[in-house]
Design a protein around this motif. Structure first.
Motif, mmCIF file in Angstrom:
data_model
loop_
_atom_site.group_PDB
_atom_site.id
_atom_site.type_symbol
_atom_site.label_atom_id
_atom_site.label_comp_id
_atom_site.label_asym_id
_atom_site.label_seq_id
_atom_site.Cartn_x
_atom_site.Cartn_y
_atom_site.Cartn_z
ATOM 1 N N VAL A 1 -0.227 -0.958 -4.459
ATOM 2 C CA VAL A 1 -1.637 -0.579 -4.361
ATOM 3 C C VAL A 1 -1.773 0.889 -3.986
ATOM 4 O O VAL A 1 -1.162 1.350 -3.021
ATOM 5 N N TYR A 2 -2.569 1.597 -4.775
ATOM 6 C CA TYR A 2 -2.879 3.005 -4.519
ATOM 7 C C TYR A 2 -4.376 3.142 -4.277
ATOM 8 O O TYR A 2 -5.183 2.516 -4.963
ATOM 9 N N ALA A 3 -4.727 3.975 -3.307
ATOM 10 C CA ALA A 3 -6.145 4.285 -3.100
ATOM 11 C C ALA A 3 -6.562 5.318 -4.141
ATOM 12 O O ALA A 3 -5.774 6.185 -4.530
ATOM 13 N N ARG B 1 2.151 5.167 5.171
ATOM 14 C CA ARG B 1 2.569 4.488 3.956
ATOM 15 C C ARG B 1 4.092 4.567 3.867
ATOM 16 O O ARG B 1 4.679 5.522 4.345
ATOM 17 N N ASP C 1 -7.065 0.579 -5.200
ATOM 18 C CA ASP C 1 -7.966 0.212 -4.106
ATOM 19 C C ASP C 1 -9.064 1.276 -4.073
ATOM 20 O O ASP C 1 -8.864 2.351 -3.518
ATOM 21 N N ALA D 1 -7.645 -1.314 2.187
ATOM 22 C CA ALA D 1 -6.728 -0.874 3.248
ATOM 23 C C ALA D 1 -7.492 -0.700 4.561
ATOM 24 O O ALA D 1 -7.030 -1.110 5.630
ATOM 25 N N PHE E 1 0.869 -1.183 0.000
ATOM 26 C CA PHE E 1 0.000 0.000 0.000
ATOM 27 C C PHE E 1 0.901 1.226 0.000
ATOM 28 O O PHE E 1 1.726 1.402 0.893
ATOM 29 N N GLY F 1 -10.010 3.293 -1.022
ATOM 30 C CA GLY F 1 -9.181 2.787 0.070
ATOM 31 C C GLY F 1 -9.879 1.757 0.940
ATOM 32 O O GLY F 1 -9.488 1.528 2.085
#
Length: 199
Positions: free
Chosen positions: A117-119, A158, A143, A149, A86, A146
């Motif tokens: 992984v990016y929100a 992060r 994501d 997460a 993340f 989010g």
């Protein structure tokens, strides 16, 4: 003055053939008292227990770079452990952690699906920031809002790496920062290296 954080040692074992290996038990029994030991078994297949934060339905999903939707639990239950980093844009520590995944991409890909992984939320580019690497590059995923997460209990810090074993459960503790990720990668690599028996 706060006391120093205990040193954490993660032991990744394959429990298909039995319990915790004698070597691990012996190491734990004879280690200094300030060392915290965590034994994880991400390579054994068993039904997902209700205690897992990912046992709820519907589960949050990820969106891959090619637009396909990924349920990380279902992917893990198909005997492919999932390593999710993340991350966030414009974060130096995140870039250092990403470089570690890129470095070990070829070795990891034989038994683990690793993703950065990016929100993303309303009107945010789903593709995340452009990334380049000399050689193999770890794929990224989004994501949405989010939610994954949040379900995993990851706060705002992060980078954080989460290993989801082939039983569909997240392995704790999570790896916070590039230093702990590097330790996790070393343990994962060692878990796939056959032991050399000397006579």
């Amino acid at each position: 003055m706060t006391s120093p954080r205990p040193r954490r040692v993660l032991h990744v074992v394959d429990r298909i053939t039995g319990g915790v290996p004698v070597a691990v038990r012996t190491y734990v029994a004879h280690s200094p008292p300030d060392v915290e030991h965590v034994v994880a078994s991400p390579f054994v297949h068993r039904p997902v227990a209700d205690a897992s934060p990912l046992a709820a339905h519907p589960r949050p999903v990820l969106i891959r770079e090619d637009g396909l939707v990924v349920d990380v639990v279902q992917a893990a239950l198909r005997e492919r452990a999932q390593l999710l980093l993340f991350s966030q844009p414009l974060c130096g520590r995140c870039e250092s952690a990403q470089a570690l995944l890129d470095r070990d991409h070829t070795e990891l890909s034989s038994f683990i699906d690793a993703r950065i992984v990016y929100a993303a939320g309303h009107e945010v580019d789903w593709n995340g920031p452009a990334r380049s690497a000399d050689g193999p590059r770890t794929p990224s995923a989004i994501d949405p809002a989010g939610l994954l997460a949040h379900t995993l209990g990851i706060g705002s810090e992060r980078p954080v790496a989460v290993l989801i074993g082939t039983d569909g459960r997240p392995v704790r503790p999570y790896a916070n920062g590039p230093e702990e990720l590097d330790q996790l990668l070393a343990v994962l690599a060692a878990s796939r290296t056959p032991e050399v028996v000397q006579e």
